[in-house]
Design a protein around this motif. Structure first.
Motif, PDB file in Angstrom:
ATOM      1  N   SER A 170     -37.303 -44.887  41.888  1.00 20.61           N
ATOM      2  CA  SER A 170     -36.899 -45.349  43.215  1.00 20.61           C
ATOM      3  C   SER A 170     -35.901 -44.393  43.841  1.00 20.61           C
ATOM      4  O   SER A 170     -35.240 -43.613  43.154  1.00 20.61           O
ATOM      5  CB  SER A 170     -36.279 -46.749  43.126  1.00 20.61           C
ATOM      6  OG  SER A 170     -35.111 -46.725  42.301  1.00 20.61           O
ATOM      7  N   SER A 193     -46.735 -42.386  46.216  1.00 25.78           N
ATOM      8  CA  SER A 193     -45.441 -42.995  46.542  1.00 25.78           C
ATOM      9  C   SER A 193     -45.554 -43.757  47.852  1.00 25.78           C
ATOM     10  O   SER A 193     -46.529 -43.598  48.598  1.00 25.78           O
ATOM     11  CB  SER A 193     -44.357 -41.919  46.658  1.00 25.78           C
ATOM     12  OG  SER A 193     -44.638 -41.034  47.727  1.00 25.78           O
ATOM     13  N   THR A 221     -42.934 -45.520  51.188  1.00 27.96           N
ATOM     14  CA  THR A 221     -41.624 -45.725  51.792  1.00 27.96           C
ATOM     15  C   THR A 221     -41.640 -47.041  52.545  1.00 27.96           C
ATOM     16  O   THR A 221     -42.543 -47.305  53.344  1.00 27.96           O
ATOM     17  CB  THR A 221     -41.288 -44.580  52.767  1.00 27.96           C
ATOM     18  OG1 THR A 221     -41.244 -43.351  52.042  1.00 27.96           O
ATOM     19  CG2 THR A 221     -39.934 -44.809  53.422  1.00 27.96           C
ATOM     20  N   THR A 222     -40.649 -47.883  52.281  1.00 26.62           N
ATOM     21  CA  THR A 222     -40.573 -49.209  52.878  1.00 26.62           C
ATOM     22  C   THR A 222     -39.186 -49.453  53.459  1.00 26.62           C
ATOM     23  O   THR A 222     -38.207 -48.843  53.011  1.00 26.62           O
ATOM     24  CB  THR A 222     -40.891 -50.295  51.828  1.00 26.62           C
ATOM     25  OG1 THR A 222     -40.678 -51.603  52.398  1.00 26.62           O
ATOM     26  CG2 THR A 222     -40.006 -50.163  50.601  1.00 26.62           C
ATOM     27  N   ILE A 265     -41.032 -45.439  44.785  1.00 25.58           N
ATOM     28  CA  ILE A 265     -40.810 -46.217  46.000  1.00 25.58           C
ATOM     29  C   ILE A 265     -39.471 -45.809  46.588  1.00 25.58           C
ATOM     30  O   ILE A 265     -38.448 -45.823  45.886  1.00 25.58           O
ATOM     31  CB  ILE A 265     -40.814 -47.737  45.723  1.00 25.58           C
ATOM     32  CG1 ILE A 265     -42.176 -48.188  45.193  1.00 25.58           C
ATOM     33  CG2 ILE A 265     -40.455 -48.508  46.993  1.00 25.58           C
ATOM     34  CD1 ILE A 265     -42.211 -49.652  44.793  1.00 25.58           C
ATOM     35  N   LEU A 279     -46.407 -54.894  43.139  1.00 22.81           N
ATOM     36  CA  LEU A 279     -46.310 -53.436  43.160  1.00 22.81           C
ATOM     37  C   LEU A 279     -46.297 -52.870  41.744  1.00 22.81           C
ATOM     38  O   LEU A 279     -46.953 -51.867  41.454  1.00 22.81           O
ATOM     39  CB  LEU A 279     -45.048 -53.007  43.914  1.00 22.81           C
ATOM     40  CG  LEU A 279     -45.114 -53.091  45.432  1.00 22.81           C
ATOM     41  CD1 LEU A 279     -43.734 -52.913  46.052  1.00 22.81           C
ATOM     42  CD2 LEU A 279     -46.079 -52.044  45.987  1.00 22.81           C
TER      43      LEU A 279
END
Length: 281
Positions: A150, A94, A96-97, A120, A112
């Motif tokens: 998500s 996974s 994280t953005t 994500i 992606l």
């Protein structure tokens, strides 16, 4: 031996958002000490022992150009964990953005999707900013529509409880339930109490950090920084360097590694420290 099942890896501390409170000290001119070869060697070796999941963060992981190569190379990597049918499970990957690059470059989502991360999460750092909340809601839905699981990381500050509560309600209204939201209390300063975090969710069921009530080591989790230093969590400043990218190297770094408390709240200013130096099994 420490049976680490989940790790968080900061692939860089570069981040154009450069929030002043970032625990990783992220900045626009950030860097990374990781190479693709080192990360792949580390993950392959860990997966051949007890690792089942890895989360890539930063900084902003999408600002590390090599991220896509790492995700592609780790797609389908087998772990020692077995499914009910006796087959080896895939390593769960996974990231994280903050979502800013996804907004600026829509083609990134297609890239992606091609490397198939398992999940994500997009962060809301400033719930008081309605535009940020709206952007993250749209992005999380777009990511889900692309076939990728998500969710949202919602930062909660003691001084912004009302804004966080409102943002949580907006997420729910958009169909993003508590099973897809992680409530992250601010650390180091402006830290909310456990009761305040629970109040944001407005119900008995919510997701947050395991240290919400007490600072403690999880024997199954550790964090690796952009500078290749190992800690028991992402926030602690007590860390040791990873001498080599391997299971043995990680075990050596964790040996006799302590945990430094990262903050508290006005209502609970004194640290609760539990199990700071676990014995090796």
């Amino acid at each position: 031996m420490h049976s680490i099942e989940r790790i968080s890896i900061e692939v860089t501390n570069r981040c154009d958002k450069a929030c002043w409170f970032c625990y990783a000290g992220s900045e626009a001119a950030g860097a990374s000490t990781w190479t693709v070869a080192e990360l792949l060697a580390l993950l392959a070796d860990l997966a051949d022992h007890t690792l089942t999941a890895v989360s890539f963060g930063g900084g902003e992981p999408l600002q590390w150009p090599e991220l896509f190569e790492v995700l592609a190379a780790t797609r389908g990597i087998a772990t020692r964990s077995l499914s009910p049918t006796g087959q080896r499970r895939r390593l769960f990957r996974s990231l994280t953005t903050n979502g800013l690059l996804l907004a600026e470059h829509p083609d990134l989502l297609a890239r992606l999707r091609a490397v198939e991360p398992d999940k994500i999460h997009v962060s809301i750092h400033f719930p008081e900013r309605e535009a940020e909340v709206a952007r993250v809601i749209e992005q999380v839905q777009t990511i889900a529509d692309a076939g990728i699981a998500s969710g949202v990381n919602l930062l909660i500050r003691r001084s912004r409880i009302t804004a966080a509560t409102r943002a949580f309600a907006e997420l729910a209204k958009a169909g993003i339930g508590p099973e897809r939201i992680v409530l992250l209390p601010m650390r180091g300063m402006d830290t909310p109490s456990a009761e305040q975090v629970a109040a944001v969710a407005g119900g008995p069921r919510f997701q947050s950090m395991s240290c919400l009530r007490a600072c403690a080591i999880s024997p199954r989790f550790c964090s690796l920084g952009w500078d290749r230093r190992v800690g028991w969590c992402s926030y602690t400043t007590e860390r040791k360097p990873l001498a080599e990218p391997s299971w043995a190297g990680l075990q050596a770094a964790l040996e006799r590694l302590g945990l430094r408390w990262c903050g508290g709240s006005e209502a609970d200013p004194e640290p609760k420290l539990v199990g700071l130096r676990p014995k090796s099994a």
